[in-house]
Structures are given as structure tokens and as C-alpha cells.
Design a protein around this motif. Structure first.
Motif, mmCIF file in Angstrom:
data_model
loop_
_atom_site.group_PDB
_atom_site.id
_atom_site.type_symbol
_atom_site.label_atom_id
_atom_site.label_comp_id
_atom_site.label_asym_id
_atom_site.label_seq_id
_atom_site.Cartn_x
_atom_site.Cartn_y
_atom_site.Cartn_z
ATOM 1 N N ALA A 159 0.831 -1.210 0.000
ATOM 2 C CA ALA A 159 0.000 0.000 0.000
ATOM 3 C C ALA A 159 0.863 1.255 0.000
ATOM 4 O O ALA A 159 0.583 2.213 -0.734
ATOM 5 C CB ALA A 159 -0.943 -0.007 1.198
ATOM 6 N N SER A 160 1.924 1.261 0.808
ATOM 7 C CA SER A 160 2.775 2.451 0.867
ATOM 8 C C SER A 160 3.575 2.622 -0.427
ATOM 9 O O SER A 160 3.850 3.752 -0.856
ATOM 10 C CB SER A 160 3.707 2.380 2.071
ATOM 11 O OG SER A 160 4.596 1.275 1.979
ATOM 12 N N TRP A 161 3.937 1.505 -1.080
ATOM 13 C CA TRP A 161 4.608 1.590 -2.377
ATOM 14 C C TRP A 161 3.688 2.239 -3.419
ATOM 15 O O TRP A 161 4.097 3.130 -4.162
ATOM 16 C CB TRP A 161 5.034 0.202 -2.841
ATOM 17 C CG TRP A 161 5.493 0.167 -4.272
ATOM 18 C CD1 TRP A 161 4.776 -0.270 -5.349
ATOM 19 C CD2 TRP A 161 6.749 0.609 -4.795
ATOM 20 N NE1 TRP A 161 5.507 -0.139 -6.505
ATOM 21 C CE2 TRP A 161 6.724 0.401 -6.200
ATOM 22 C CE3 TRP A 161 7.899 1.151 -4.208
ATOM 23 C CZ2 TRP A 161 7.799 0.719 -7.024
ATOM 24 C CZ3 TRP A 161 8.978 1.462 -5.037
ATOM 25 C CH2 TRP A 161 8.920 1.249 -6.420
ATOM 26 N N LYS A 162 2.445 1.785 -3.444
ATOM 27 C CA LYS A 162 1.489 2.366 -4.387
ATOM 28 C C LYS A 162 1.273 3.848 -4.095
ATOM 29 O O LYS A 162 1.188 4.664 -5.019
ATOM 30 C CB LYS A 162 0.163 1.618 -4.305
ATOM 31 C CG LYS A 162 0.209 0.188 -4.799
ATOM 32 C CD LYS A 162 -1.158 -0.447 -4.603
ATOM 33 C CE LYS A 162 -1.154 -1.924 -4.899
ATOM 34 N NZ LYS A 162 -2.458 -2.570 -4.614
ATOM 35 N N GLN A 163 1.204 4.187 -2.825
ATOM 36 C CA GLN A 163 1.003 5.586 -2.458
ATOM 37 C C GLN A 163 2.182 6.445 -2.923
ATOM 38 O O GLN A 163 2.004 7.578 -3.367
ATOM 39 C CB GLN A 163 0.822 5.705 -0.946
ATOM 40 C CG GLN A 163 0.457 7.095 -0.469
ATOM 41 C CD GLN A 163 0.184 7.132 1.025
ATOM 42 O OE1 GLN A 163 0.441 6.172 1.741
ATOM 43 N NE2 GLN A 163 -0.347 8.251 1.498
ATOM 44 N N ALA A 164 3.382 5.884 -2.827
ATOM 45 C CA ALA A 164 4.578 6.638 -3.198
ATOM 46 C C ALA A 164 4.737 6.789 -4.702
ATOM 47 O O ALA A 164 5.274 7.796 -5.177
ATOM 48 C CB ALA A 164 5.824 5.968 -2.612
ATOM 49 N N THR A 165 4.278 5.793 -5.472
ATOM 50 C CA THR A 165 4.570 5.773 -6.910
ATOM 51 C C THR A 165 3.346 5.882 -7.817
ATOM 52 O O THR A 165 3.504 6.007 -9.034
ATOM 53 C CB THR A 165 5.311 4.474 -7.283
ATOM 54 O OG1 THR A 165 4.474 3.338 -6.973
ATOM 55 C CG2 THR A 165 6.620 4.352 -6.517
ATOM 56 N N ARG A 166 2.158 5.852 -7.246
ATOM 57 C CA ARG A 166 0.939 5.917 -8.070
ATOM 58 C C ARG A 166 0.144 7.196 -7.831
ATOM 59 O O ARG A 166 -0.907 7.387 -8.434
ATOM 60 C CB ARG A 166 0.006 4.751 -7.780
ATOM 61 C CG ARG A 166 0.471 3.312 -7.921
ATOM 62 C CD ARG A 166 1.288 2.951 -9.086
ATOM 63 N NE ARG A 166 1.305 1.502 -9.310
ATOM 64 C CZ ARG A 166 2.402 0.758 -9.180
ATOM 65 N NH1 ARG A 166 3.541 1.293 -8.786
ATOM 66 N NH2 ARG A 166 2.353 -0.541 -9.464
ATOM 67 N N SER A 167 0.618 8.071 -6.971
ATOM 68 C CA SER A 167 -0.139 9.281 -6.657
ATOM 69 C C SER A 167 -0.181 10.205 -7.877
ATOM 70 O O SER A 167 0.730 10.194 -8.720
ATOM 71 C CB SER A 167 0.500 10.022 -5.482
ATOM 72 O OG SER A 167 1.722 10.628 -5.883
ATOM 73 N N PRO A 168 -1.210 11.029 -8.004
ATOM 74 C CA PRO A 168 -1.274 11.984 -9.114
ATOM 75 C C PRO A 168 -0.076 12.931 -9.151
ATOM 76 O O PRO A 168 0.423 13.244 -10.236
ATOM 77 C CB PRO A 168 -2.580 12.736 -8.847
ATOM 78 C CG PRO A 168 -3.426 11.762 -8.078
ATOM 79 C CD PRO A 168 -2.458 11.012 -7.208
ATOM 80 N N ALA A 169 0.390 13.369 -7.988
ATOM 81 C CA ALA A 169 1.526 14.294 -7.952
ATOM 82 C C ALA A 169 2.783 13.647 -8.505
ATOM 83 O O ALA A 169 3.570 14.291 -9.216
ATOM 84 C CB ALA A 169 1.766 14.773 -6.517
ATOM 85 N N PHE A 170 2.979 12.366 -8.198
ATOM 86 C CA PHE A 170 4.146 11.651 -8.697
ATOM 87 C C PHE A 170 4.017 11.386 -10.193
ATOM 88 O O PHE A 170 4.926 11.675 -10.985
ATOM 89 C CB PHE A 170 4.302 10.327 -7.933
ATOM 90 C CG PHE A 170 5.534 9.542 -8.309
ATOM 91 C CD1 PHE A 170 6.727 9.752 -7.640
ATOM 92 C CD2 PHE A 170 5.492 8.591 -9.328
ATOM 93 C CE1 PHE A 170 7.874 9.024 -7.978
ATOM 94 C CE2 PHE A 170 6.615 7.863 -9.671
ATOM 95 C CZ PHE A 170 7.807 8.094 -9.002
ATOM 96 N N ARG A 171 2.874 10.867 -10.606
ATOM 97 C CA ARG A 171 2.684 10.493 -12.002
ATOM 98 C C ARG A 171 2.655 11.699 -12.934
ATOM 99 O O ARG A 171 2.948 11.575 -14.123
ATOM 100 C CB ARG A 171 1.405 9.674 -12.145
ATOM 101 C CG ARG A 171 1.543 8.257 -11.602
ATOM 102 C CD ARG A 171 0.331 7.424 -11.924
ATOM 103 N NE ARG A 171 0.603 5.996 -11.799
ATOM 104 C CZ ARG A 171 -0.267 5.042 -12.103
ATOM 105 N NH1 ARG A 171 -1.469 5.363 -12.559
ATOM 106 N NH2 ARG A 171 0.051 3.772 -11.973
#
Length: 245
Positions: A159-171
Motif C-alpha cells: 500500500a505504501s509503495w502504491k502511495q509513493a509511486t501511483r499518486s497523481p503528484a508523482f505520475r
């Protein structure tokens, strides 16, 4: 917040020098144009690093932008050709690495970061090359124990990996890249929902920068905005490796 400046750090002359070096990658040419390298490339890079130091530390006190002329954040222009097929003596880009403070501390052998006393830790990076500049960070070519620790942490913290790499700000800014295995790593379920991430050999993210962006007066502000968006991934990697962020 970094103080905005009205003049750019890098200019078209910076890129022109790097283009000329690409066409004349010889020691005699470089020595004849060393003053140009110092004025148009090295000096503005060191000024940029110095200006970045305080605002980058506000993102994380562990991220170091060191303007030291030797051993700091600016990579040497000289290539290490000892084991390279390509014997051209100089890099045709500028590489700026904003490293984790732990990598310059006493080498450790804990948390799976043992090989040869080198400590793997996430960093921020800026690559300046005419037509091929980019900004990003992460861990490039980690040692095998480091990669095992990251994969184990990913399986236990999806879950934390997805939060770190799938967020709109990151993408909105970054794409995950680097090398990957052709097959799932040994011991991991090929049907795992994050198997493509588990196959990664590099945990890096990058975004391209145009020549105009490199030469813009707001490059520092743009770099900091990118590094702020990258921070969740760096924080996650620090968690995987038991490092402060």
C-alpha cells in the motif's frame, strides 16, 4: 522556498560547450577550451548546487547538495576509461548528484547494505545534456543485498509503495525506469499484483527537461518542485533500508 532569480544558472553557452565537446572529445581540445568549461559549465553548476542546498534540506535534512569543487555533488567531467571499450576521455554531460548523508558517513554493513562497505541510499539527480536532460532520483544499480531488502519491503508494504509511486503528484512528473529482469525474481509469485515492480533492478524515476527548461531562470524552483514530488519514493526507499529521511 528558494529565492527566485532573474538570470539563469545555465545558458545556451553551456549547452553549446557540451555539444562542441561531444564533437571534439579529445584531451588537446579540452585543454584548449578549459577556461570555457570552467566559466560556462563547472562554475554555474557549482552555483546551482550551492543555491539548492538549503531548500533541498527543507525537503529532507538527509539530502546533501555539496558545492565542494572536488568530492561534492558535481561529478567529474573526466570519464573512467580503465575498463571501458569507449576510450573518449570526457563526459559530454553534467551530472549533479544530491546524495543521502549516510553515504558519506562511516560505511555500514547492516540492513543488507554490506558489499565492499558501500552503502546504497536514495538520492536526487540532475542530468544536463543538450537534447537529453532529465531530473529524477532513487537508487540506480543497487547491490544484491539492497535489492533483496527493497523487494522484501515491497511485498510487506504494497500500500505504501502504491502511495509513493501511483499518486497523481508523482505520475504528473515522473516515470519509473531503469533495468528490469525478464522473469520474476526467484522466490516471488509470478501472479503477484506488483510483479513488474518486483522485477526492477533499478528503483529510479525520471522526467525529461528541455534545453529551454535547463536555461530558464526558474530552473532551481522547477528542480525543487520535482524533488518534492519525488520525496515519497525516497522516503519509502529509506524505510526499506532502515535509513533516516
Amino acid at each position: 522556498m528558494a529565492k527566485a532569480q532573474t538570470s539563469p544558472f545555465f545558458t545556451p553557452a553551456t549547452l553549446a560547450f557540451l555539444r562542441a565537446l561531444r564533437e571534439n572529445n579529445r584531451r588537446d581540445w579540452f585543454l584548449a577550451h578549459k577556461a570555457e568549461y570552467e566559466a560556462q559549465a563547472r562554475a554555474p553548476a557549482l552555483r546551482f548546487i550551492e543555491a539548492l542546498a538549503a531548500p533541498l534540506a527543507a525537503i529532507s535534512p538527509q539530502l546533501v547538495a555539496s558545492p565542494r569543487p572536488v568530492g561534492g555533488s558535481l561529478f567529474r567531467i573526466h570519464r573512467d576509461t580503465r575498463f571501458a571499450h569507449d576510450k573518449t576521455p570526457y563526459k559530454t554531460h553534467l551530472g549533479l548528484s544530491f546524495y543521502h548523508a549516510a553515504t558519506r558517513a562511516t560505511p555500514r554493513a547492516d540492513a543488507g547494505n554490506a558489499a565492499m562497505g558501500r552503502l546504497d541510499a536514495p538520492l536526487c539527480y540532475l542530468h544536463i545534456e543538450p537534447g537529453a536532460s532529465f531530473i529524477g532520483g532513487g537508487i540506480w544499480h543497487p547491490q544484491a543485498p539492497t535489492l533483496r531488502a527493497i523487494r522484501s519491503y515491497l511485498v510487506n508494504n504494497p500500500a505504501s509503495w502504491k502511495q509513493a509511486t501511483r499518486s497523481p503528484a508523482f505520475r504528473a512528473r515522473f516515470t519509473l525506469g531503469g533495468e528490469s529482469l525478464q522473469r520474476p525474481p526467484q522466490g516471488y509469485d509470478p501472479a503477484h499484483e506488483l510483479i513488474e515492480d518486483l522485477k526492477r533492478k533499478d528503483i529510479v524515476a525520471s522526467a525529461p527537461l528541455s534545453d529551454a527548461q535547463i536555461c530558464a531562470p526558474d530552473l532551481l524552483e522547477q528542480a525543487l518542485a520535482h524533488y518534492q514530488a519525488l520525496a515519497p519514493l525516497l522516503d519509502w526507499l529509506c524505510g526499506a533500508l532502515d535509513l533516516e529521511f
